[in-house]
Motif scaffolding. Structure first.
Motif, PDB file in Angstrom:
ATOM      1  N   SER A 128      43.523  38.411  31.872  1.00 38.28           N
ATOM      2  CA  SER A 128      44.633  37.568  32.306  1.00 38.28           C
ATOM      3  C   SER A 128      45.535  38.289  33.294  1.00 38.28           C
ATOM      4  CB  SER A 128      45.451  37.119  31.080  1.00 38.28           C
ATOM      5  OG  SER A 128      45.950  38.242  30.365  1.00 38.28           O
ATOM      6  N   LEU A 129      44.985  39.264  33.989  1.00 35.31           N
ATOM      7  CA  LEU A 129      45.762  40.038  34.941  1.00 35.31           C
ATOM      8  C   LEU A 129      45.839  39.326  36.288  1.00 35.31           C
ATOM      9  CD1 LEU A 129      44.190  43.515  34.110  1.00 35.31           C
ATOM     10  CD2 LEU A 129      46.350  42.590  33.248  1.00 35.31           C
ATOM     11  N   MET A 130      46.871  39.671  37.054  1.00 29.11           N
ATOM     12  CA  MET A 130      47.059  39.089  38.385  1.00 29.11           C
ATOM     13  C   MET A 130      46.603  40.094  39.434  1.00 29.11           C
ATOM     14  SD  MET A 130      50.664  37.256  37.519  1.00 29.11           S
ATOM     15  CE  MET A 130      50.936  38.355  36.131  1.00 29.11           C
ATOM     16  N   PRO A 131      45.533  39.775  40.148  1.00 26.92           N
ATOM     17  CA  PRO A 131      44.887  40.783  41.002  1.00 26.92           C
ATOM     18  C   PRO A 131      45.745  41.283  42.151  1.00 26.92           C
ATOM     19  CG  PRO A 131      43.940  38.603  41.376  1.00 26.92           C
ATOM     20  CD  PRO A 131      44.811  38.490  40.175  1.00 26.92           C
ATOM     21  N   ASP A 132      46.707  40.486  42.624  1.00 32.19           N
ATOM     22  CA  ASP A 132      47.512  40.898  43.777  1.00 32.19           C
ATOM     23  C   ASP A 132      48.727  41.728  43.391  1.00 32.19           C
ATOM     24  OD1 ASP A 132      45.823  39.650  45.608  1.00 32.19           O
ATOM     25  OD2 ASP A 132      46.828  37.725  45.357  1.00 32.19           O
ATOM     26  N   LEU A 133      48.944  41.918  42.087  1.00 37.51           N
ATOM     27  CA  LEU A 133      50.039  42.771  41.623  1.00 37.51           C
ATOM     28  C   LEU A 133      49.496  44.143  41.238  1.00 37.51           C
ATOM     29  CD1 LEU A 133      52.144  40.340  39.370  1.00 37.51           C
ATOM     30  CD2 LEU A 133      52.383  40.817  41.820  1.00 37.51           C
ATOM     31  N   LYS A 178      46.527  48.197  43.051  1.00 36.47           N
ATOM     32  CA  LYS A 178      46.399  46.758  42.843  1.00 36.47           C
ATOM     33  C   LYS A 178      45.294  46.492  41.814  1.00 36.47           C
ATOM     34  CE  LYS A 178      49.396  45.007  45.864  1.00 36.47           C
ATOM     35  NZ  LYS A 178      48.900  44.383  47.108  1.00 36.47           N
ATOM     36  N   VAL A 179      45.556  45.599  40.887  1.00 36.85           N
ATOM     37  CA  VAL A 179      44.584  45.290  39.848  1.00 36.85           C
ATOM     38  C   VAL A 179      43.298  44.739  40.456  1.00 36.85           C
ATOM     39  CG1 VAL A 179      44.107  43.621  38.011  1.00 36.85           C
ATOM     40  CG2 VAL A 179      46.159  45.033  37.905  1.00 36.85           C
ATOM     41  N   GLY A 180      43.397  44.002  41.545  1.00 37.02           N
ATOM     42  CA  GLY A 180      42.218  43.440  42.194  1.00 37.02           C
ATOM     43  C   GLY A 180      41.250  44.483  42.712  1.00 37.02           C
ATOM     44  N   SER A 181      41.708  45.727  42.850  1.00 36.75           N
ATOM     45  CA  SER A 181      40.832  46.797  43.344  1.00 36.75           C
ATOM     46  C   SER A 181      40.104  47.519  42.218  1.00 36.75           C
ATOM     47  CB  SER A 181      41.657  47.823  44.135  1.00 36.75           C
ATOM     48  OG  SER A 181      42.537  48.546  43.264  1.00 36.75           O
TER      49      SER A 181
END
Length: 544
Positions: A128-133, A178-181
């Motif tokens: 449930s993480l937000m990839p851009d944060l 960033k979480v998305g990375s």
């Protein structure tokens, strides 16, 4: 982590290590201590809880208790109701019938905030993480300290708090990243850190080890043991039944939304647990027979390299063969798959299909050449969750389903979709069902159907059974073997060594971006694979 701090002796990794967590104390990584239930205060009591969604009765008269300092495992097939029950405790759903009591007092958990106020924290199976944060922003979202008259988030404070948390948990991640990375396993570790940051007394872990390596799993078990010693109660959901003996005090089995029974973990027979889960006996695990030596080579990779990781990787794949890829997280298994299918840029190497050198610059090139890649993150890269089953199945080969005017031939789409739904036994109310409403195992089958509809000769499965239950795993195993028997050439990447040994005809082992061994199944066992995966040599030490 609030006023109470954990004392787990987990340390950060040195740079270049392939695992996220490592153990400093010999006491960690061992099974958490068993608890004497007679002296434990009851933290949670669920009585007669039922929940119905449109057309589906997800829970029916379910009861459950959790004591302080206890790990209560909850198991069942996908769709059995485990996640629904946990979402009720976490304030995401509200039960239609029944009660939930915390510390002996009946409560209404009408929001996630209410659950947090009651000391309940959940680690979701679906990230449930937000990839851009950033990592720090994800962990402390809604709890940021501000500066400049409250107009600006204090990023320095966020990063400092995250680093302090990571120091306690032994996590080697940059809070500013960033979480998305991050890789899936790294995102899972962030989810664990986020849940623990609330200083919860009741922690729900929904498939916490699904993306972790063996050493990371042992470190998590050490952390669970420390939480238990502080009186924290843990509800632990896992499809890896072999973990239950190590981590659980009690096991409750759900099937079709109802409780089948609760067992003491120390007395539980896993075959009995599986039988309770699926309502039938599953066939025993057997290794594949040796393949004939004269099978034609379909795929050959020579000297594959990337600037970031891969170094001179070479191997071949024969028609009708399942080639397993094993290794620790970060060893380069997924990177090999992504390089073959053109998702990652290569720095050197050659790819041959049936003896002909090919150039694969993009996933579209790979699909055109008959190479299908089923990503480990099927929800992010493999499916369009808001689209229906039919569209997802034909998406990789949409050109064959449109007419000269560019309009979709609905009749042809329905025919193709129904054929693969029937062939793969995809459980769905209809081909127009949105894919996000299917269970994990059936979503995986839709991804497989997508590449079969494209008629790919080479299929690369990256963690094909991650996050799905034992019954669905059996179906995926049977499907992979059937595809191989029909002549498909299959690469299977898996972090579960028993799965690799069960399914693969040969096993390619990777370590730090290099291929360290290719083993015939008959010559392989878990110790041999791990020796090559860590570059260890007999008698200790590390290979040059």
């Amino acid at each position: 982590m609030g006023q109470r701090q954990l004392t787990c002796a987990v340390t950060s990794l040195p740079s270049g290590s392939s695992d996220l967590l490592t153990v400093k104390s010999t006491s960690l990584g061992q099974p958490p201590p068993r608890t004497g239930r007679a002296v434990n205060a009851q933290l949670v009591r669920v009585d007669g809880v039922s929940k119905t969604f449109p057309g589906v009765r997800a829970l029916s008269d379910v009861s459950l208790t959790l004591d302080a300092g206890e790990v209560h495992a909850l198991v069942g097939e996908n769709g059995a109701g485990k996640s629904t029950l946990m979402k009720i405790l976490a304030g995401i759903h509200h039960q239609d019938e029944g009660t939930v009591a915390i510390d002996g007092r009946v409560v209404e958990i009408d929001s996630p905030t209410a659950a947090q106020d009651l000391g309940i924290s959940i680690i979701h199976q679906e990230l449930s993480l937000m990839p851009d944060l950033t990592i720090a922003e994800n962990i402390f979202i809604g709890r940021e300290r501000r500066r400049g008259f409250g107009l600006f988030v204090d990023d320095a404070d966020l990063n400092r708090r995250a680093r302090e948390l990571f120091d306690h948990l032994g996590i080697a991640l940059d809070p500013r990243a960033k979480v998305g990375s991050l890789l899936v396993a790294q995102q899972q570790v962030v989810e664990i850190a986020k849940a623990l940051s609330f200083d919860a007394r009741i922690i729900i872990m929904d498939e916490p080890t699904a993306a972790l390596t063996e050493s990371e799993t042992h470190a998590l078990f050490g952390l669970i043991g420390d939480l238990k010693r502080h009186g924290t109660g843990i509800i632990y959901i896992s499809h890896r039944l072999e973990e239950l003996a190590a981590v659980a005090d009690r096991i409750t089995v759900l099937r079709d939304g109802a409780c089948v029974g609760t067992l003491a973990a120390r007395d539980a027979d896993l075959r009995q647990v599986v039988s309770m889960m699926v309502g039938r006996q599953l066939r025993g695990q057997t290794r594949p027979p040796s393949l004939p030596g004269d099978l034609p080579t379909v795929l050959e990779v020579r000297g594959l390299s990337t600037k970031s990781l891969l170094k001179d990787v070479s191997f071949s794949l024969r028609r009708g063969e399942i080639l397993g890829f094993a290794g620790l997280m970060g060893a380069g298994r997924t990177e090999v798959a992504r390089a073959i299918c053109g998702a990652d840029r290569t720095d050197g190497g050659e790819i041959f299909l049936s003896g002909r050198r090919v150039r694969v610059s993009s996933p579209a090139d790979a699909a055109r050449l008959g190479i299908g890649y089923l990503s480990e993150d099927r929800k992010r890269f493999g499916l369009m969750l808001d689209q229906d089953v039919a569209f997802n199945i034909v998406a990789s080969d949409l050109r064959r389903h449109v007419n000269a005017a560019g309009l979709v031939r609905d009749d042809q789409v329905r025919q193709t979709a129904r054929r693969y739904v029937e062939t793969l036994s995809i459980r769905t109310p209809s081909i127009r069902q949105r894919t996000k409403h299917l269970s994990g195992g059936n979503q995986q089958k839709v991804v497989i159907a997508k590449w079969l509809a494209r008629d790919c000769e080479v299929l690369i499965f990256d963690e094909p059974t991650r996050g799905i239950d034992v019954g669905a795993k059996e179906e995926i195993y049977s499907l992979l073997r059937t595809l191989a028997d029909e002549g498909k050439a299959i690469i299977m990447i898996s972090s579960e060594l028993p799965e690799v040994l069960r399914m693969a005809d040969r096993i390619a082992v990777m370590c730090e971006g290099r291929l360290t061994a290719v083993l015939d199944n008959a010559d392989a066992d878990q110790e041999t694979i791990m020796t090559h995966a860590t570059k260890l040599v007999p008698g200790g030490g590390v290979a040059a």
